[in-house]
Design a protein around this motif. Sequence first.
Motif, mmCIF file in Angstrom:
data_model
loop_
_atom_site.group_PDB
_atom_site.id
_atom_site.type_symbol
_atom_site.label_atom_id
_atom_site.label_comp_id
_atom_site.label_asym_id
_atom_site.label_seq_id
_atom_site.Cartn_x
_atom_site.Cartn_y
_atom_site.Cartn_z
ATOM 1 N N SER A 64 0.807 -1.274 0.175
ATOM 2 C CA SER A 64 -0.039 -0.052 0.073
ATOM 3 C C SER A 64 0.899 1.185 0.163
ATOM 4 C CB SER A 64 -0.938 -0.024 1.294
ATOM 5 O OG SER A 64 -0.064 0.215 2.405
ATOM 6 N N ARG B 111 0.783 3.799 1.906
ATOM 7 C CA ARG B 111 1.287 4.077 3.448
ATOM 8 C C ARG B 111 2.586 3.202 3.751
ATOM 9 N NH1 ARG B 111 -2.999 3.909 8.264
ATOM 10 N NH2 ARG B 111 -3.623 5.552 6.881
ATOM 11 N N GLN B 112 2.755 1.894 3.261
ATOM 12 C CA GLN B 112 3.892 0.967 3.388
ATOM 13 C C GLN B 112 5.078 1.473 2.771
ATOM 14 O OE1 GLN B 112 1.509 -2.767 2.353
ATOM 15 N NE2 GLN B 112 1.648 -3.463 4.450
ATOM 16 N N LEU C 261 5.549 4.498 1.904
ATOM 17 C CA LEU C 261 5.965 5.684 2.348
ATOM 18 C C LEU C 261 6.680 5.295 3.694
ATOM 19 C CD1 LEU C 261 6.057 8.802 2.362
ATOM 20 C CD2 LEU C 261 3.800 8.928 3.497
ATOM 21 N N ALA C 262 6.293 4.639 4.723
ATOM 22 C CA ALA C 262 7.034 4.171 5.638
ATOM 23 C C ALA C 262 8.151 3.581 5.411
ATOM 24 C CB ALA C 262 5.990 3.020 6.597
ATOM 25 N N VAL D 172 3.528 13.422 -1.721
ATOM 26 C CA VAL D 172 2.413 13.151 -1.134
ATOM 27 C C VAL D 172 1.298 13.874 -0.891
ATOM 28 C CG1 VAL D 172 1.848 12.545 1.584
ATOM 29 C CG2 VAL D 172 4.072 11.751 0.460
ATOM 30 N N SER E 156 -2.719 13.058 -1.977
ATOM 31 C CA SER E 156 -3.610 12.947 -0.796
ATOM 32 C C SER E 156 -5.236 13.175 -1.336
ATOM 33 C CB SER E 156 -3.266 14.041 0.070
ATOM 34 O OG SER E 156 -3.442 15.439 -0.421
ATOM 35 N N LEU F 84 -0.538 7.093 -4.348
ATOM 36 C CA LEU F 84 0.646 7.399 -3.872
ATOM 37 C C LEU F 84 1.679 6.510 -4.512
ATOM 38 C CD1 LEU F 84 2.521 8.978 -1.927
ATOM 39 C CD2 LEU F 84 1.845 7.746 -0.199
#
Length: 214
Positions: A2, A4-5, A7-8, A80, A84, A90
């Motif tokens: 994902s 979020r993953q 980006l982390a 980002v 959004s 992303l």
Amino acid sequence: MSGRQVLAALNEEWRAIRAEAATSWAAREPALTGARDLADVLALVRDRPDEVLGALLRLAAAGDPRAHRVVFQALLGKVVLLCSRRPGTLPEGLSELWLAIAEYPLERRPRAIAVNLAWAVHRRLPRPLPARPWGDLDPAGVLPDGPDAAATLGEALRLGLIDEQTHRTLWTVYVAGRTSAEAAAVLGTTPELVRWRCSRALRRLSTRADLLCA
């Protein structure tokens, strides 16, 4: 994976490499003088963006992938923000950023590098969902989203494409995010005049996008 993953993972990677030495870069690129590590180089971007990003792009073109990664980190927050309002884009936006950096035509576009890179990503992504009602004002692709709109408007003012009053009107609507009625109250005018100024200015800017991207 994902967004979020991804980006982390990117943030974790940056934390792992930001202390790597960068002192040797200054011998090849004076703009990077004084930077001891990659974190210092990133800090220099904020003060002298075109000079430092240009130096990094030259280092990356010469085969140093760390320079490419610092440019990527400098633009990460902008991408980002762009994504959004485009749910699920992303990972695509980050891939497009990497390609935009690798393909950046530095000799032809040595100015407004951050704006041009963000705009390249913006153009390749789906149209964003509206964040709030804009009335009948629509930048229609003339202005990039968020902070980059402010940079583009500043460049348009510097080039004489818009005057101070028009700059303030566009900034109030497209950067501050006010409706035409709210902008009119701030600017001491009418919603109709705000809409007219924005419409006229956006038509003019759309015909001179070559200058704003140059």
